[in-house]
Design a protein around this motif. Structure first.
Motif, PDB file in Angstrom:
ATOM      1  N   ALA A 189      46.857  43.285  41.972  1.00 40.20           N
ATOM      2  CA  ALA A 189      46.590  41.780  41.957  1.00 40.20           C
ATOM      3  C   ALA A 189      45.821  40.953  41.708  1.00 40.20           C
ATOM      4  O   ALA A 189      45.200  40.579  40.798  1.00 40.20           O
ATOM      5  N   LEU A 190      44.407  42.837  40.725  1.00 44.00           N
ATOM      6  CA  LEU A 190      43.831  41.646  39.755  1.00 44.00           C
ATOM      7  C   LEU A 190      43.667  42.612  38.164  1.00 44.00           C
ATOM      8  O   LEU A 190      42.551  41.912  37.795  1.00 44.00           O
ATOM      9  N   GLY A 191      44.816  42.979  38.038  1.00 46.18           N
ATOM     10  CA  GLY A 191      45.059  42.821  36.946  1.00 46.18           C
ATOM     11  C   GLY A 191      43.015  44.261  36.016  1.00 46.18           C
ATOM     12  O   GLY A 191      43.024  43.570  34.897  1.00 46.18           O
ATOM     13  N   ARG A 192      42.900  44.857  37.342  1.00 49.82           N
ATOM     14  CA  ARG A 192      42.035  45.482  36.606  1.00 49.82           C
ATOM     15  C   ARG A 192      42.586  47.193  36.916  1.00 49.82           C
ATOM     16  O   ARG A 192      44.046  47.289  37.711  1.00 49.82           O
ATOM     17  N   ASP A 193      42.067  48.562  36.280  1.00 48.63           N
ATOM     18  CA  ASP A 193      42.091  49.656  36.853  1.00 48.63           C
ATOM     19  C   ASP A 193      41.621  49.752  37.833  1.00 48.63           C
ATOM     20  O   ASP A 193      40.373  49.755  38.545  1.00 48.63           O
ATOM     21  N   ASN A 194      42.580  51.010  38.916  1.00 47.27           N
ATOM     22  CA  ASN A 194      41.025  51.406  40.482  1.00 47.27           C
ATOM     23  C   ASN A 194      40.501  50.197  41.034  1.00 47.27           C
ATOM     24  O   ASN A 194      38.894  50.878  40.812  1.00 47.27           O
ATOM     25  N   VAL A 195      40.965  49.527  41.257  1.00 47.05           N
ATOM     26  CA  VAL A 195      39.875  48.609  42.376  1.00 47.05           C
ATOM     27  C   VAL A 195      39.876  49.276  43.661  1.00 47.05           C
ATOM     28  O   VAL A 195      41.011  49.101  44.542  1.00 47.05           O
ATOM     29  N   VAL A 196      39.180  50.297  44.008  1.00 44.28           N
ATOM     30  CA  VAL A 196      38.811  50.334  45.444  1.00 44.28           C
ATOM     31  C   VAL A 196      38.003  49.571  46.131  1.00 44.28           C
ATOM     32  O   VAL A 196      37.967  49.195  47.243  1.00 44.28           O
ATOM     33  N   HIS A 197      37.120  49.163  45.416  1.00 43.78           N
ATOM     34  CA  HIS A 197      36.156  48.456  46.763  1.00 43.78           C
ATOM     35  C   HIS A 197      35.914  46.770  45.684  1.00 43.78           C
ATOM     36  O   HIS A 197      35.974  46.469  44.964  1.00 43.78           O
ATOM     37  N   LEU A 198      35.279  45.836  46.312  1.00 40.97           N
ATOM     38  CA  LEU A 198      35.260  44.585  46.523  1.00 40.97           C
ATOM     39  C   LEU A 198      34.512  43.895  46.793  1.00 40.97           C
ATOM     40  O   LEU A 198      34.357  44.451  48.273  1.00 40.97           O
ATOM     41  N   ALA A 199      33.853  43.208  46.838  1.00 39.07           N
ATOM     42  CA  ALA A 199      32.919  41.959  46.977  1.00 39.07           C
ATOM     43  C   ALA A 199      32.386  40.967  46.517  1.00 39.07           C
ATOM     44  O   ALA A 199      33.243  40.307  46.157  1.00 39.07           O
ATOM     45  N   LEU A 200      32.538  40.091  47.322  1.00 40.25           N
ATOM     46  CA  LEU A 200      32.095  38.392  47.214  1.00 40.25           C
ATOM     47  C   LEU A 200      30.294  38.238  47.618  1.00 40.25           C
ATOM     48  O   LEU A 200      29.901  38.313  48.688  1.00 40.25           O
ATOM     49  N   ALA A 201      30.693  37.277  47.043  1.00 43.06           N
ATOM     50  CA  ALA A 201      28.851  36.367  46.886  1.00 43.06           C
ATOM     51  C   ALA A 201      29.059  35.640  47.252  1.00 43.06           C
ATOM     52  O   ALA A 201      27.659  34.979  48.042  1.00 43.06           O
ATOM     53  N   ASP A 202      29.695  34.525  47.347  1.00 40.46           N
ATOM     54  CA  ASP A 202      30.246  33.192  47.110  1.00 40.46           C
ATOM     55  C   ASP A 202      30.566  33.043  48.869  1.00 40.46           C
ATOM     56  O   ASP A 202      32.145  33.832  49.470  1.00 40.46           O
ATOM     57  N   VAL A 203      29.522  32.562  49.603  1.00 36.19           N
ATOM     58  CA  VAL A 203      30.746  32.772  51.193  1.00 36.19           C
ATOM     59  C   VAL A 203      31.627  30.994  51.959  1.00 36.19           C
ATOM     60  O   VAL A 203      32.550  32.153  52.497  1.00 36.19           O
TER      61      VAL A 203
END
Length: 237
Positions: A189-203
């Motif tokens: 979905a994100l076009g990146r390798d091995n995405v295990v965790h993700l976060a958002l700074a913007d509410v």
């Protein structure tokens, strides 16, 4: 044409994108239960009578809302309850309900969520990488934290702790939400390798992601999305 403000919640929905004037609640055509449109799933009916999932609740024309999980929807398809409910709602006209509508609905909801993540990624609003997430979290710069369905408990706990520190919420049970997508699906979905965790700074980004995510979780039979460790979302992975 927008729905009149006082239209009964059980009537066919013709609204497109979210509109405060159309009201925040919908009624499930199968159960009669009312709930937020952000949790319910819209089924759109084409001019030819084809019933298809409308994951973004934006398709023009006729539509109806369901607030049940995949198993309940499949049962309603098999026993004819869905066809009967839609026939009563639309009062006339042949309807074609595909036997795999439940599968199509889940796939559409997964895609809608993945696409939303991709949009936030391209806008530069996603934080990826455990080290970067941990640093941003400790500084109080993380508004929402997510873990892949197959993320390790140890790695998730470390990031959860960093988030609690940054939010001055130690001992509160605050933790990231385990998503109903594994690392492979997130990576695609994100076009990146091995995405295990993700976060958002913007509410605001977190709010935008919350809508397709909640619809997906509801359809999968998961608990309401939140960040409390005592109420992590169940998954079907």
């Amino acid at each position: 044409m927008r729905n009149p403000r006082n239209e009964p919640l059980g009537e066919p929905d013709t609204a497109g994108a979210a509109d405060p004037a159309s009201g925040p609640e919908r009624r499930c055509v199968l159960t009669g239960r009312t709930g937020s449109r952000d949790e319910f799933v819209r089924l759109a009916v084409s001019p030819d009578g084809d019933v298809l999932p409308d994951a973004l609740a934006r398709a023009p024309g006729r539509g109806a809302w369901i607030g049940v999980g995949r198993a309940e929807l499949q049962a309603a398809i098999d026993n004819g309850k869905l066809k009967g409910a839609l026939a009563r709602a639309f009062k006339g006209g042949a309807l074609a309900i595909p036997a795999d509508l439940a599968e199509k609905t889940e796939n559409a909801l997964r895609k809608a969520f993945a696409d939303r993540l991709g949009l936030e990624m391209r806008a530069g609003r996603l934080i990826l990488g455990s080290d970067r997430i941990a640093n941003e979290a400790r500084m109080g710069k993380v508004a929402a934290l997510y873990h892949a369905a197959d993320a390790s408990d140890d790695g998730s706990r470390k990031l959860d702790q960093a988030w609690r520190v940054g939010q001055d919420a130690e001992g509160s049970g605050l933790c990231g939400l385990r998503l109903p997508l594994d690392r492979a699906a997130l990576s695609v979905a994100l076009g990146r390798d091995n995405v295990v965790h993700l976060a958002l700074a913007d509410v605001r980004s977190a709010e935008r992601i919350a809508v397709p995510l909640q619809r997906l979780l509801t359809f999968l039979g998961a608990v309401k999305a939140n960040e409390d460790c005592g109420h992590e979302a169940a998954t079907t992975e």
